[in-house]
Design an enzyme around this catalytic site. Structure first.
Site, PDB file in Angstrom:
ATOM      1  N   ARG A  93       0.863  -1.185   0.000  1.00 31.08           N
ATOM      2  CA  ARG A  93       0.000   0.000   0.000  1.00 31.08           C
ATOM      3  C   ARG A  93       0.895   1.229   0.000  1.00 31.08           C
ATOM      4  O   ARG A  93       2.111   1.120   0.112  1.00 31.08           O
ATOM      5  CB  ARG A  93      -1.014   0.003   1.154  1.00 31.08           C
ATOM      6  CG  ARG A  93      -0.647  -0.639   2.436  1.00 31.08           C
ATOM      7  CD  ARG A  93       0.228   0.115   3.427  1.00 31.08           C
ATOM      8  NE  ARG A  93       0.032   1.533   3.472  1.00 31.08           N
ATOM      9  CZ  ARG A  93       1.007   2.391   3.687  1.00 31.08           C
ATOM     10  NH1 ARG A  93       2.267   1.975   3.866  1.00 31.08           N
ATOM     11  NH2 ARG A  93       0.794   3.682   3.725  1.00 31.08           N
ATOM     12  N   GLY A  94       0.247   2.398  -0.107  1.00 28.76           N
ATOM     13  CA  GLY A  94       1.023   3.632  -0.260  1.00 28.76           C
ATOM     14  C   GLY A  94       1.161   3.909  -1.753  1.00 28.76           C
ATOM     15  O   GLY A  94       1.534   3.011  -2.531  1.00 28.76           O
ATOM     16  N   ALA A  95       0.848   5.148  -2.155  1.00 33.73           N
ATOM     17  CA  ALA A  95       0.705   5.460  -3.583  1.00 33.73           C
ATOM     18  C   ALA A  95       1.904   5.041  -4.457  1.00 33.73           C
ATOM     19  O   ALA A  95       1.720   4.332  -5.458  1.00 33.73           O
ATOM     20  CB  ALA A  95       0.397   6.949  -3.739  1.00 33.73           C
TER      21      ALA A  95
ATOM     22  N   ARG B 270      -7.399  -0.123  -6.805  1.00 36.76           N
ATOM     23  CA  ARG B 270      -7.659   0.982  -5.867  1.00 36.76           C
ATOM     24  C   ARG B 270      -7.781   2.277  -6.681  1.00 36.76           C
ATOM     25  O   ARG B 270      -6.885   2.590  -7.476  1.00 36.76           O
ATOM     26  CB  ARG B 270      -6.528   1.085  -4.818  1.00 36.76           C
ATOM     27  CG  ARG B 270      -6.412  -0.185  -3.958  1.00 36.76           C
ATOM     28  CD  ARG B 270      -5.543   0.026  -2.739  1.00 36.76           C
ATOM     29  NE  ARG B 270      -6.187   0.880  -1.766  1.00 36.76           N
ATOM     30  CZ  ARG B 270      -5.564   1.406  -0.705  1.00 36.76           C
ATOM     31  NH1 ARG B 270      -4.283   1.160  -0.516  1.00 36.76           N
ATOM     32  NH2 ARG B 270      -6.209   2.179   0.143  1.00 36.76           N
TER      33      ARG B 270
ATOM     34  N   GLN C  91      -2.164   2.513   9.925  1.00 30.32           N
ATOM     35  CA  GLN C  91      -0.859   2.623   9.250  1.00 30.32           C
ATOM     36  C   GLN C  91       0.150   3.380  10.100  1.00 30.32           C
ATOM     37  O   GLN C  91       1.352   3.124  10.027  1.00 30.32           O
ATOM     38  CB  GLN C  91      -1.017   3.347   7.903  1.00 30.32           C
ATOM     39  CG  GLN C  91      -1.724   2.559   6.821  1.00 30.32           C
ATOM     40  CD  GLN C  91      -3.205   2.867   6.790  1.00 30.32           C
ATOM     41  OE1 GLN C  91      -3.807   3.193   7.809  1.00 30.32           O
ATOM     42  NE2 GLN C  91      -3.819   2.753   5.632  1.00 30.32           N
TER      43      GLN C  91
ATOM     44  N   ASP D 122      -1.930  10.860  -2.118  1.00 25.63           N
ATOM     45  CA  ASP D 122      -2.324   9.846  -3.098  1.00 25.63           C
ATOM     46  C   ASP D 122      -2.622  10.463  -4.455  1.00 25.63           C
ATOM     47  O   ASP D 122      -2.559   9.791  -5.485  1.00 25.63           O
ATOM     48  CB  ASP D 122      -3.534   9.059  -2.597  1.00 25.63           C
ATOM     49  CG  ASP D 122      -3.078   8.052  -1.566  1.00 25.63           C
ATOM     50  OD1 ASP D 122      -2.875   8.449  -0.401  1.00 25.63           O
ATOM     51  OD2 ASP D 122      -2.874   6.884  -1.942  1.00 25.63           O
TER      52      ASP D 122
ATOM     53  N   ASN E  91      -5.325  12.492   0.545  1.00 24.86           N
ATOM     54  CA  ASN E  91      -4.442  11.625   1.341  1.00 24.86           C
ATOM     55  C   ASN E  91      -5.314  10.862   2.333  1.00 24.86           C
ATOM     56  O   ASN E  91      -6.540  11.027   2.368  1.00 24.86           O
ATOM     57  CB  ASN E  91      -3.358  12.460   2.042  1.00 24.86           C
ATOM     58  CG  ASN E  91      -2.274  11.591   2.654  1.00 24.86           C
ATOM     59  OD1 ASN E  91      -1.732  10.700   1.988  1.00 24.86           O
ATOM     60  ND2 ASN E  91      -1.951  11.802   3.915  1.00 24.86           N
TER      61      ASN E  91
END
Ligand code: MRU
Length: 352
Positions: A45-47, A88, A198, A239, A249
């Protein structure tokens, strides 16, 4: 360096972020569908990490293709990209990465006499190049942004915009790392970041890994800490950043930005150029992912809410540009008015 994701001969090796911090285990995604599942379920995960994983997923899909000719490969390529793009919706890095692989693929197809094996090799190279570029971008953001952080004091961050959210080093946490490397005495305050935690699970884990002093707080404690003078700056990732500078975000970021403004605390956003979406005019046009209710109703397998309670679970929110003190990118630091600043940097980058 924290091994968030890695291309191997067998597939894409991912540090399973659903199991951190208690278990450091790895998942091998050996097909593009498994890469897509890993993105959807937030194993990765995380852009920026989502973007590069998807690029590797495309390369993996083509590597395993049994297409007999280029026309069949082209059809299969579109199918691979569709599956990965459906994972996503908010992080624009996902679409940026898939589109870049598409441009490379189209360029290869136009070469006369190109073989499927040559295409396979070139797409793996492209994904590996994106991996290297992501780490370089994080380092550059760190160099640009470190001086903006206090030489001594508290820095609050929300969610995880660190090595775990990128191919290494991190965006917001990369800026903090660079400041610490410069000798800044920083105490990081990590919002726990309900519901997926997170901040509590991932930011605390990776900063402790590097020996950077970190204190976890529940999301509803930030206002009180700011009022007590504990926070000198806020820094978060993004994001997607719209053409007017609005920032999508992790859910909760907007509230932190408003609080920062109320307390006269600078609010910084660190993001690579692949997070900037000049085709999306404002934050209102950014698609916001709605995640399953179970992430809110349950934790660690235990039910928290009464049966039948209705739940809302938007994974992101939008912080209007007016609350953002500066946007730190690998190309430099941008200040308001963001529409002009973003367009100017885009034109300068295009001109080389
Ligand atoms: O739902 P997540 O964990 O993928 O959300 C991550 C964030 O909101 C990060 O702040 C953002 O992707 C930037 S990561 C460098």
């Amino acid at each position: 360096m924290i091994p968030t994701l890695e291309w191997t001969r067998e597939g894409v090796r991912l540090l399973d972020q659903t199991r951190l911090p208690l278990e450091e285990t790895f998942v091998l995604a050996s097909s593009y569908q498994e890469v897509a599942d890993a993105i959807t379920t937030m194993i990765v995960r995380g852009a920026p990490a989502i973007g590069v994983s998807a690029a590797m997923g495309v390369a993996l899909g083509v590597k395993h293709s049994s297409a007999a000719n280029l026309a069949d490969l082209e059809t299969e390529f579109k199918q691979i990209c569709q599956v990965l793009a459906a994972t996503r919706p908010t992080a624009v890095n996902l679409f940026w990465a898939i589109s870049r692989m598409g441009v490379r693929f189209a360029g290869l197809l136009s070469q006369s006499g190109i073989t499927i094996d040559a295409i396979r090799a070139a797409l793996i190279d492209e994904a590996l190049q994106m991996y290297d570029e992501d780490i370089a971008a994080c380092r550059a953001m760190g160099a640009h942004g470190a001086v903006l952080l206090p030489t001594t004091g508290g820095v609050l961050t929300h969610c995880n915009a660190g090595a775990l959210a990128t191919c290494g080093y991190g965006t917001a946490l990369g800026v903090i790392r660079s400041a610490v490397e410069l000798g800044h005495q920083i105490q990081v305050y990590a919002d726990e970041t309900r519901p997926f935690l997170q901040g509590a699970r991932l930011t605390a884990w990776e900063l402790m890994h590097d020996g950077i002093p970190t204190t976890v707080l529940c999301d509803n404690m930030a206002a009180s800490l700011m009022r007590r003078g504990k926070i000198q700056a806020v820094i978060v990732g993004a994001d997607r950043i719209a053409a007017n500078g609005d920032v999508a975000n992790k859910i909760g970021t907007y509230g932190v930005a408003v609080l920062a403004r109320e307390h006269g605390i600078p609010f910084f956003v660190a993001a690579p150029w692949s997070t900037i979406d000049l085709e999306t005019a404002t934050g209102d046009d950014i698609p916001i992912e709605e995640r399953p209710a179970i992430e809110v109703t349950h934790h660690g397998g235990k039910q928290l809410t009464p049966n039948g309670a209705s739940v809302v679970n938007p994974a992101f929110d939008v912080t209007p540009a007016k609350y953002v003190t500066a946007i730190i990118t690998e190309l430099g630091v941008l200040r308001a008015p963001y529409a002009e600043a973003l367009q100017g940097l885009e034109s300068a980058a295009a001109a080389g």
